[in-house]
Structures are given as C-alpha cells and as structure tokens.
Enzyme design. Structure first.
Site, short mmCIF file in Angstrom:
data_model
loop_
_atom_site.label_atom_id
_atom_site.label_comp_id
_atom_site.label_asym_id
_atom_site.label_seq_id
_atom_site.Cartn_x
_atom_site.Cartn_y
_atom_site.Cartn_z
N GLU A 25 0.99 -1.19 0.00
CA GLU A 25 0.02 -0.18 -0.12
C GLU A 25 0.92 1.16 0.18
O GLU A 25 0.44 2.27 -0.70
CB GLU A 25 -0.86 -0.10 1.21
N TRP A 52 -21.09 11.08 -19.69
CA TRP A 52 -21.36 11.09 -18.45
C TRP A 52 -22.90 11.55 -18.21
O TRP A 52 -23.23 12.62 -18.99
CB TRP A 52 -20.66 11.79 -17.24
N ASN A 63 -11.52 1.34 3.21
CA ASN A 63 -10.59 1.23 1.78
C ASN A 63 -11.57 0.22 0.74
O ASN A 63 -11.77 0.77 -0.51
CB ASN A 63 -9.25 0.80 1.74
N TRP A 94 1.87 1.75 -3.47
CA TRP A 94 0.90 2.54 -4.26
C TRP A 94 1.16 4.02 -4.09
O TRP A 94 0.75 4.69 -4.93
CB TRP A 94 -0.23 1.89 -3.88
N TRP A 131 -9.77 7.34 -7.73
CA TRP A 131 -11.11 7.63 -8.48
C TRP A 131 -10.84 7.09 -9.87
O TRP A 131 -11.65 6.50 -10.58
CB TRP A 131 -11.55 8.92 -8.26
N TRP A 169 -16.24 10.86 -12.59
CA TRP A 169 -15.45 10.63 -11.40
C TRP A 169 -14.77 11.77 -10.69
O TRP A 169 -14.66 11.88 -9.34
CB TRP A 169 -14.38 9.87 -11.84
#
Length: 434
Positions: free
Chosen positions: A259, A290, A325, A262, A366, A343
């Site tokens: 993590e 969208w 998460n 990331w 996102w 988003w």
C-alpha cells in the site's frame, strides 16, 4: 543570522529529512509553519477536522520545541506576503523545507524560491514524503511506469539494492536539537483566529501497530473489523515518518508495504503526468458521455441510494471523515458505473470530506474505479454491491452500524437496478472507445 525550516506536510521533529539538513547547517534554525489562506479559503466548511488536526499538531510541536528553548513561528495568510514580512524581520541565511508534489505547491514553491533568490537567500528542499520520487524508479528505457505491478517490482529491487538499508534509514535529527534558534513568546494563533471551529470528529491516534500490520493482508477488506492501521491522516500530514512505516512493513507485513508502494506510485504519476489532476489519465476516455444527474449525485453524497453498502460508506465518511478502503472502491465504482457520474465529482467530494485526503492517491483511486486511469479496473468490470456485501460484510455488522433501517419499509428503493446499470455503463464506455 538564522536559517528557517518551513514545516508543511512533515509535522514532526523525529526522522525529518529537511529538518535534519537544516539543523546540521551552520546557523541556528527557526521553525516556521504557514496556515496558507490560498488553501484554507477554499474550504467551505469552517469546522474542518484537518485544520483542527494541524493546529493541534503544531501545539504539540511547540511544546516539544519549548523544552529545547525554541518555538515555532506560526503565520496565517498568503505565503508570498508572509515571506516578504519574514525577510524584513529576520536576517536569513537559508530556508529549508521538504518537497511537495501537488500542482499548487509546486507553483507556490517556485514563487517563494524566486523571492528568496532576489534577497540572496537559498531555498533548499529534500525528499521526505515518500521513499522514491520523480525519476528514482523508471523503466529500463528511462520512461516512467504506467502500470503498478512492474513499478512495484522495480521499487523493491531498488530498495533491496542497498545492503545497508539506506533508503529506509531514519534521519537522526535529535543529534542536532541544540541547533534550534533559542526564542520564546512567539505568538501562537487560536483555531478561531484562523476562522475555523472545533469539530466533533475524533482523529485516530498515531499507532504503528505491528500486529495489525502483520495481519493486514487478512483483515483489510472487511469493514466491520478493526483491521486497518488508520495511519492515513498521519502519513498525509507527516506526523509519522514514511521510512519508519516502511521499515515495519518490510519486516512485518508485505501487504501493508504494498500500500505504501501504491502511494509512491501515484505521487510519481502526478509528477510525470500532471494532466491527471484535471482530467483522464487515458485521453481516449474524454469521449465518455457522463449522465451527471445532480439529484442522483446528492443521494449518493447523503447515503440514500437504496444500496446499503454504498450508503453505509457514505454515511461513515460524512460522520467521521473516514471510509474503509474496500468500501471506497465500492462507492466509487457505484458512482461512476451505476450512475455514470463523472469521477471528478466524486473525487471532489472525497477531497472535501476525507481526513486523509491526498491529491495523488485520491485521484489515482478514483481514476482506477472509473476505468480511466493507470492500472485501471477494466470498464466492463462493474462491482455488484450485493455480492461485495456478501463477500466482505456477510453478517451485516457494518451495514447495521451505519444504515440501521436498511431492512425496514422506510429505507429507499434502489436508485437504479444493478443489471440495467451494468449494461448501460458497458455500452456507454464501448461507445466512447469506438
């Protein structure tokens, strides 16, 4: 003559790269923090727990510094104007700080560097917020990575290439604490002086819980369990050293360390592909149509979609400034795929509410959920909220905590039917890519 260390996202004395280099210099160090009105004025809610957290951290820092005969200079305003005042007030040799990677911060630092240069003051910045940054982990051909897995392999190779553990070593700032500028009676603003009020949101205590880090891989996906470290806000504002967290992760829990990788990955992406801050990483998705239905967006924000796991996550976020998460992925997928809402609407809402909001990670998460980013979830994969619930909250404990009425007649009907929404999303994405 003095030098200044400018605290930003590194609110600690321990193992602080820029502070270490400052204290090792020839001049005594005056610590500084600026409550930046360019940032604060954009916060709509004047009961913002993050501002309160920073204020409390600075009080704690000031207490530590007072024991060393020093104090922190706390200012409130536009950084450039404040620096002009400080330059007139003090005879400054050098200014030290740690790197920031967000677009606004880069522009701000450029302005301050130029202002200091005009006054013959050097501006020295250091890596402290991540393990590897900028060009430190690149492909063999020198290009930046766009996919996480090969990046993470190269990241680990680089980490392990140093037999001395160089990259995770702590900076021994405490050896040089005698070099703080000796001062007292510096004014310290109240929270109300900044235009903010106290909140009811409680901040998780800073704890590097080795048992949690060890078991992180088994417990992190279940929102009803107390299975995550809750270190997000502490990593965001630097009340804990990333090197310290990574050392424990390397020793105790590789899933937790992953993590942190990331986190570095998304900071690297923001550095090399700054367009992500304002749009799709993959430009081919710019053609996406969208729906952006405002009433549906409002229902999502308030946790009234009729999908209990989505509503639970949003209510948890609204009340606590935190969302588990796994549930972040489910709520983000639901907004972008089920409701076909841009988003960037969801990203902005999370930015307002999350205690641990970090532009690079929030943006990366996102875009992953929307399918528009690096390493993205394929557009045809649409999370089924019901199957996610059965898998990760099968006893309904998390649901009952946040949506106690979900089995009662007054609970809203689903805002959209899953099968229909899934097919609509896949067709919309297909059209955009043809």
């Amino acid at each position: 003559m003095i030098s200044i260390f400018w605290f930003r996202r590194d609110l600690r004395l321990e193992d602080n790269a820029g502070l270490y280099h400052a204290l090792k210099g020839e001049k005594p160090i005056l610590p500084l923090f600026i409550f930046d009105t360019e940032i604060l004025d954009k916060l709509e809610d004047k009961k913002d727990a993050r501002v309160e957290f920073i204020h409390n951290c600075l009080k704690d820092l000031n207490g530590e510094l007072s024991k060393l005969g020093s104090q922190i200079l706390v200012k409130h305003g536009k950084p450039e104007e404040i620096w002009k005042t400080i330059i007139n007030q003090y005879d400054i040799a050098e200014v030290y700080t740690n790197h920031d990677y967000e677009p606004y911060a880069l522009e701000r630092d450029k302005q301050i560097k130029n202002l200091l240069k005009e006054n013959d003051i050097s501006f020295r910045t250091f890596k402290d917020h991540c393990i590897f940054e900028k060009d430190e982990v690149l492909k063999d051909d020198g290009d930046p990575y766009k996919v996480f897995t090969p990046y993470s392999r190269k990241w680990m190779e680089k980490l392990e290439s140093s037999s001395s553990g160089f990259y995770l070593k702590a900076y021994p700032t405490e050896k040089y604490f005698a070099n703080f500028h000796q001062t007292e009676n510096l004014p310290f603003p109240k929270l109300s002086d900044l235009g903010f009020e106290k909140t009811k949101i409680s901040i998780p205590e800073l704890r590097l819980d080795e048992a949690k880090i060890k078991n992180y891989g088994e417990t992190r996906d279940f929102p009803a369990k107390n299975g995550t470290t809750r270190l997000g806000i502490h990593l965001r504002f630097g009340t804990v050293s990333i090197r310290k967290a990574a050392r424990i992760g390397l020793k105790k829990g590789k899933t937790f360390l992953n993590e942190l990788i990331w986190r570095d990955f998304y900071i690297m992406i923001l550095t090399h592909f700054p367009h992500v801050a304002k749009g799709n990483f993959h430009k081919k998705y710019d053609a996406l149509e969208w729906r952006n239905n405002e009433a549906e967006f409002q229902a999502w924000c308030e946790g009234k979609t009729g999908y209990p796991i989505v509503d639970a996550g949003m209510r948890e976020l609204n009340e606590t400034g935190y969302m588990h998460n796994r549930v972040r992925m489910i709520t983000a997928s639901f907004l972008t795929k089920h409701l076909l809402i841009d988003w960037q609407w969801g990203e902005a809402y999370f930015a307002k509410k999350l205690l641990d909001f970090d532009l690079a990670a929030n943006n990366g998460g996102w875009q992953w959920a929307a399918g528009t980013g690096t390493d993205a979830q394929p557009y045809f994969r649409v999370f089924n909220p019901e199957s996610q619930t059965k898998k990760f909250d099968k006893d309904g404990k998390y649901l009952r905590k946040w949506v106690p009425e979900f089995q009662l007649p007054n609970y809203p009907k689903p805002i959209v039917e899953h099968k229909f929404a899934r097919e609509r999303a896949i067709n919309t994405y297909k059209r955009a890519l043809n």
